[in-house]
Write a protein that holds these residues in place. Structure first.
Motif, PDB file in Angstrom:
ATOM      1  N   VAL A  41     -30.008  75.288  61.081  1.00  0.00           N
ATOM      2  CA  VAL A  41     -28.816  75.951  61.255  1.00  0.00           C
ATOM      3  C   VAL A  41     -27.573  75.486  60.683  1.00  0.00           C
ATOM      4  N   LYS A  49     -22.187  76.262  65.140  1.00  0.00           N
ATOM      5  CA  LYS A  49     -23.679  75.671  65.071  1.00  0.00           C
ATOM      6  C   LYS A  49     -23.535  74.583  66.415  1.00  0.00           C
ATOM      7  N   ASP A 170     -28.230  67.279  66.262  1.00  0.00           N
ATOM      8  CA  ASP A 170     -27.030  67.953  66.124  1.00  0.00           C
ATOM      9  C   ASP A 170     -26.423  66.971  64.951  1.00  0.00           C
ATOM     10  N   ILE A 202     -29.291  71.126  63.150  1.00  0.00           N
ATOM     11  CA  ILE A 202     -27.767  71.467  62.728  1.00  0.00           C
ATOM     12  C   ILE A 202     -27.308  70.755  61.759  1.00  0.00           C
ATOM     13  N   HIS A 204     -24.192  71.068  58.226  1.00  0.00           N
ATOM     14  CA  HIS A 204     -23.377  71.848  57.046  1.00  0.00           C
ATOM     15  C   HIS A 204     -23.898  71.365  55.801  1.00  0.00           C
TER      16      HIS A 204
END
Length: 355
Positions: A41, A49, A170, A202, A204
């Motif tokens: 994600v 997220k 995460d 998760i 970026h």
């Protein structure tokens, strides 16, 4: 393949406070994650997220909708049954969350102690986990004596202690340097293969998605705007946010000195295009064939070939000294060669050699 995680019309809204308006962190989201897959994600900060991943184990309870894990509707469980269900969902964090006063062994043992296992049972489970994550020789060390990568390996071992079916990550590598990130992702891939555990990751960073994930959901402003295989997202991105994230990750963005001069209207110079190739087309002489077929002199300003999940893909930024019908014909030719074409704008003729 059967589903392990299913979100049905899940929303998360935070009520207004005295100094801020109400916030919708996730909106009417439907998502299915298959059993045994590594699912990514991605999105920018504030995209939703972390809210999404915390909804999967109900650390955040949805404002509406249904969260199902391994066929169980978590939103319908009482507190006692939810605690039991959460033992099937491990979680690792960006900043490790280790207890500084406990050794590596005792950090990994903590969830087993809380579950009431005997010391002998705990030892029989912890030692193989330390071997799995490559820390068998660090059992008696304390977190302060470990590197960042070693701390995250402890976090992974601890998350696996209760033999979960799902592992939530995460931003698990965002505090690590690139080399350590690659080793942690390789470990997660190995764990997925050996244990068959479903991993939700998760991040970026598109490079993280590229290295490990099977499929990826792109989040923007609390909504899933793209959901596809990693190969498809890298070679045929649809959403503007996906293309933006890819440009930052793959280095195929327009050089700054050219971006500043781009116009959205023809100005008597060149048309700038971003071309995406995949599979065998990534290494074929498409530009040469375009020049021969259309009689167009093409300037290549930037390009590279990369690999995602064992498949080649490439990007080029090129300048074509055409517009109107000639440009449309060139784009049709490229698309007939299975090239994804993204018009970027127009450059003054004086900048043609600047790339």
């Amino acid at each position: 393949m059967s589903s392990m995680i299913r979100l049905e019309a899940v929303s998360k809204r935070y009520p207004a406070r005295k100094d801020s308006a109400a916030v919708t962190a996730l909106s009417e989201t439907d998502l299915t994650i298959d059993r045994g897959e590594i699912f990514g994600v991605i999105g920018r900060s504030g995209a939703g997220k972390s809210t999404l991943i915390r909804l999967i184990n109900l650390l955040e309870r949805p404002s509406s909708g249904r969260v199902e894990v391994d066929g169980v509707d978590l939103t319908a469980l009482d507190a006692s049954r939810l605690r039991a269900a959460r033992r099937q969902i491990g979680m690792i964090f960006q900043h490790f969350n280790l207890l500084s006063s406990r050794t590596v062994f005792d950090n990994v043992a903590l969830p087993l102690e809380l579950a009431g296992l005997s010391r002998a049972e705990i030892k029989s489970k912890v030692q193989p986990l330390l071997e799995l994550v490559g820390l068998a020789d660090k059992s008696g060390r304390y977190p302060a004596e470990l590197s960042g990568g070693q701390k995250q390996r402890v976090g992974i071992a601890r998350a696996l202690a209760t033999e979960p079916k799902v592992l939530l990550c995460d931003e698990a590598t965002s505090a690590l340097d690139p080399e350590t990130t690659r080793s942690i992702l390789a470990l997660l891939g190995d764990i997925n293969e050996k244990l068959g555990i479903t991993i939700v990751l998760i991040t970026h960073e598109m490079q993280v998605i590229k290295q490990i994930c099977h499929r990826v959901a792109v989040l923007d402003a609390g909504a899933v705007v793209e959901l596809a295989s990693v190969e498809s997202v890298f070679t045929r991105p649809r959403a503007p946010i996906t293309r933006s994230l890819l440009s930052a990750a793959t280095g195929d963005d327009v050089p700054p000195h050219l971006r500043a001069r781009l116009s959205q209207h023809p100005i008597g110079g060149d048309t700038l295009l971003r071309l995406r190739f995949s599979g065998p087309h990534a290494e074929s002489p498409v530009i040469s064939r375009l020049t021969k077929a259309q009689g167009i002199e093409v300037s290549i300003l930037h390009g590279q070939v990369d690999v995602v999940r064992h498949a080649s893909f490439g990007t080029l930024i090129v300048a074509l000294p055409v517009a109107g019908d000639a440009l449309a014909a060139a784009i049709r030719f490229l698309e007939s060669e299975n090239v994804v074409v993204e018009p970027l704008g127009y450059l003054p003729a004086s900048l043609r050699a600047a790339g």
